[in-house]
Scaffold this active site. Structure first.
Site, PDB file in Angstrom:
ATOM      1  N   ASN A  61       0.844  -1.200   0.000  1.00 58.62           N
ATOM      2  CA  ASN A  61       0.000   0.000   0.000  1.00 58.62           C
ATOM      3  C   ASN A  61       0.876   1.245   0.000  1.00 58.62           C
ATOM      4  OD1 ASN A  61       0.540   0.747   2.886  1.00 58.62           O
ATOM      5  ND2 ASN A  61      -0.346  -1.285   3.180  1.00 58.62           N
ATOM      6  N   ASP A  63      -4.744  -6.289   5.038  1.00 59.05           N
ATOM      7  CA  ASP A  63      -5.828  -7.089   5.612  1.00 59.05           C
ATOM      8  C   ASP A  63      -5.820  -8.507   5.033  1.00 59.05           C
ATOM      9  OD1 ASP A  63      -6.756  -5.068   7.248  1.00 59.05           O
ATOM     10  OD2 ASP A  63      -7.890  -4.152   5.617  1.00 59.05           O
ATOM     11  N   PHE A  79      -4.313   3.500  14.473  1.00 57.99           N
ATOM     12  CA  PHE A  79      -4.475   4.497  13.419  1.00 57.99           C
ATOM     13  C   PHE A  79      -5.593   4.048  12.478  1.00 57.99           C
ATOM     14  CE2 PHE A  79      -1.156   7.806  13.081  1.00 57.99           C
ATOM     15  CZ  PHE A  79      -0.497   7.543  14.280  1.00 57.99           C
TER      16      PHE A  79
HETATM   17  O1  C5P Z   1      -9.149  -1.918  10.648  1.00 57.09           O
HETATM   18  P1  C5P Z   1      -8.001  -1.147  10.103  1.00 57.09           P
HETATM   19  O2  C5P Z   1      -7.045  -1.969   9.334  1.00 57.09           O
HETATM   20  O3  C5P Z   1      -8.394   0.083   9.328  1.00 57.09           O
HETATM   21  O4  C5P Z   1      -7.274  -0.599  11.421  1.00 57.09           O
HETATM   22  C1  C5P Z   1      -6.113   0.125  11.352  1.00 57.09           C
HETATM   23  C2  C5P Z   1      -5.315  -0.058  12.618  1.00 57.09           C
HETATM   24  O5  C5P Z   1      -5.214  -1.452  12.899  1.00 57.09           O
HETATM   25  C3  C5P Z   1      -3.898   0.424  12.466  1.00 57.09           C
HETATM   26  O6  C5P Z   1      -3.464   0.892  13.722  1.00 57.09           O
HETATM   27  C4  C5P Z   1      -3.140  -0.817  12.014  1.00 57.09           C
HETATM   28  O7  C5P Z   1      -1.785  -0.750  12.355  1.00 57.09           O
HETATM   29  C5  C5P Z   1      -3.873  -1.915  12.750  1.00 57.09           C
HETATM   30  N1  C5P Z   1      -3.960  -3.201  12.043  1.00 57.09           N
HETATM   31  C6  C5P Z   1      -3.351  -4.316  12.568  1.00 57.09           C
HETATM   32  N2  C5P Z   1      -3.436  -5.523  11.937  1.00 57.09           N
HETATM   33  C7  C5P Z   1      -4.151  -5.649  10.789  1.00 57.09           C
HETATM   34  C8  C5P Z   1      -4.777  -4.520  10.249  1.00 57.09           C
HETATM   35  C9  C5P Z   1      -4.653  -3.313  10.898  1.00 57.09           C
HETATM   36  O8  C5P Z   1      -2.697  -4.227  13.602  1.00 57.09           O
HETATM   37  N3  C5P Z   1      -4.201  -6.809  10.192  1.00 57.09           N
END
Ligand code: C5P
Length: 400
Positions: free
Chosen positions: A209, A278, A323
Site C-alpha cells: 500500500n 488485511d 491508526f
Molecule cells: O481496521 P483497520 O485496518 O483500518 O485498522 C487500522 C489499525 O489497525 C492500524 O493501527 C493498524 O496498524 C492496525 N492493524 C493491525 N493488523 C491488521 C490490520 C490493521 O494491527 N491486520
C-alpha cells in the site's frame, strides 16, 4: 522553553527568506529575543526593516558597523545567543561554515558561536543533492551542528524534490529540543509499528500500500527525544531509523505480528501506525510467475488483526493507540475501530485530503479517545503530530 531565550537568527539570501520572516515573528511571539543578521543577498529579497518590525529588534548586516551596545558585532551576537539559527541556509553559507570561512557578519558570527547552531537548508533540489553540499552537511554534523532537513516538494524554480525550507512548526520544535526538551517519557518503553506491509506473490512481487512509514518514524523520534525507549517495527522504507531507536525490519503482516507479540509484553505504550495488509496470498509461488495466461487469479486470505489481538490481552498498565486511514465516513469508522479493537486512542486521518496522510510530511488528524472525547488537530508536520499523540497518551495515562 523558548520564552526568555536569546536566538541569533542568521538569514542568508534564498527565496525562502519570506518564510523566515514568519518564523522570526513566531519566535518573538513565543517570548524569545531574536537578533537578526542578514547577508547582503538576503536584503535583496526582503528589507531588514521587515525583520526589525517583526522581532522588535535592530537588524545587523554589516561586519564593520559599531554601535554603543555592539562594539564588535560578530562576537557580541554570537556570545549573547542561547541558540544560533540559520535559515534559509543556502549551499553557500553551509559551504562557508564547513570551510571555516568568515568573510561577512553572518559567517564570522557563526565561527564565534559557543551555543548550539541549528541549520535549516533550503535550496534547489539539484543543489541540495549535490555531493559537495552533502559532504559539507556531513562534516558539519560531525562537528555537532544541528540540521532540520528540507522538505520534499515543489521548489521555487519548478523542480520537484527535497529542498523546500521545512515549515515553521518543525523548526520551532527542533529549537525546543535544543533548548531543553522535557524528558517526560523516561522509563517508558514504546512499541511503534510503521510502513505498509508487503504480502508476497512470488519471490519478486508483492502486494502493498501507499504508506511511507513517516508517521511511525516521527513517533519513534519524538519518543526518543522525550527520553523514552522506542522500539520501531517497520517494513522496509526509504527512511533512516532515528538515532537511539531500536529498529526491527519486517516484511509481511505475519512477520510484523511475530515481532509485535514478542515485544508487546515489555512495553507500556503501543502505537500501531503501520498500514497492515488485511489480506495475504493463500499460497506464495516459489518461482517467479511467467506471463503465460491472459489472466491470473490470486486467492487472498485474511491476515490476523494484530491490533485487535493486542486489545484482547491488554494489561492495566498498557496504553494502546491505533491508526485509521479512511477515504470516507471517517468519524463512524474511527469510533467503530476504537471500540472493536479495545483502544485507548485512535488517530484518524482522511487520506484523500491533499497534504495529509500517505507519503506527505504533514498530517491532519482527529484524535478519538475511549471516553468519547474527539480532538481535531490542524494540518501540522508529522513530528508535531507525533508529539501531540504522545501528549494525548500521557494525558490518558495520568488519569488512571
Ligand atoms: O481496521 P483497520 O485496518 O483500518 O485498522 C487500522 C489499525 O489497525 C492500524 O493501527 C493498524 O496498524 C492496525 N492493524 C493491525 N493488523 C491488521 C490490520 C490493521 O494491527 N491486520
Amino acid at each position: 522553553m523558548i520564552k526568555g531565550k536569546v536566538i541569533t537568527l542568521g538569514v542568508p539570501g534564498g527565496i525562502a527568506v519570506y518564510k523566515v520572516a514568519d518564523l522570526a515573528s513566531k519566535l518573538t511571539g513565543l517570548g524569545a529575543t531574536v537578533n537578526t543578521i542578514m547577508t547582503g543577498s538576503a536584503t535583496e529579497f526582503v528589507k531588514p526593516v521587515t525583520f526589525q518590525v517583526l522581532t522588535k529588534n535592530p537588524v545587523h548586516t554589516d561586519l564593520f558597523s559599531s554601535s554603543a551596545e555592539h562594539k564588535i558585532p560578530h562576537i557580541e551576537l554570537a556570545a549573547s545567543a542561547d541558540l544560533f539559527l540559520i535559515a534559509p541556509a543556502t549551499a553557500n553559507i553551509i559551504g562557508k561554515i564547513a570551510a571555516g570561512i568568515g568573510d561577512d557578519l553572518l559567517s564570522t558570527s557563526v565561527l564565534a558561536a559557543n551555543c548550539p547552531v541549528l541549520i535549516c537548508p533550503a535550496m534547489n533540489v539539484k543543489m541540495y543533492s549535490n555531493p559537495i553540499v552533502q559532504a559539507n552537511i556531513s562534516k558539519l554534523k560531525e562537528y555537532d551542528f544541528h540540521f532540520v532537513e528540507p522538505e520534499q516538494g515543489l521548489v521555487a524554480c519548478g523542480d520537484y524534490g527535497k529542498g523546500r525550507l521545512s515549515d515553521s512548526s518543525t523548526i520551532i520544535y527542533a529549537i525546543e529540543q535544543l533548548l531543553g526538551q522535557a524528558k517526560d517519557m523516561s522509563g517508558l518503553r514504546v512499541l511503534i509499528t510503521a510502513g505498509g506491509t508487503r504480502e508476497a506473490i512470488d519471490p519478486v512481487r508483492y502486494i502493498s500500500n501507499r504508506s511511507s512509514g513517516k508517521m511511525g518514524y516521527a513517533l519513534a523520534q519524538a519518543v526518543n527525544s522525550r527520553g523514552g525507549q522506542a522500539i520501531l517495527i517497520s517494513t522496509p522504507t526509504c527512511l533512516e531509523i532515528p538515532l537511539g531507536v531500536e529498529g526491527i525490519i519486517v516484511e509481511s503482516a505475519m512477520e510484523m505480528r511475530d515481532a509485535v507479540l514478542k515485544h508487546y509484553p515489555h512495553c507500556q505504550i503501543i502505537i500501531k501506525a503501520a498500514a497492515v495488509a488485511d489480506y495475504r496470498c493463500e499460497s506464495v509461488f516459489s518461482e517467479k510467475l511467467k506471463k503465460d495466461g491472459e489472466s491470473l487469479t490470486l486467492k487472498l486470505i485474511k491476515n490476523p488483526d494484530i491490533l485487535a489481538e493486542l486489545g484482547c490481552s491488554k494489561r492495566e498498565d498498557q496504553t494502546l493507540v491505533g491508526f485509521a486511514a479512511e477515504t470516507q465516513f471517517l468519524d463512524q469508522n474511527a469510533k467503530k475501530k476504537l471500540i472493536s479493537k479495545k483502544l485507548d486512542l485512535l488517530v484518524a486521518n482522511d487520506v484523500s485530503i491533499p497534504g495529509s496522510g500517505f507519503g506527505s510530511d504533514s498530517n491532519r488528524v482527529k484524535l478519538f479517545y475511549s471516553d468519547g472525547m474527539v480532538e481535531e488537530l490542524p494540518l501540522l508536520s508529522k513530528l508535531i503530530v507525533a508529539n501531540k499523540i504522545i501528549d494525548a497518551v500521557k494525558n490518558i495515562r495520568s488519569k488512571r
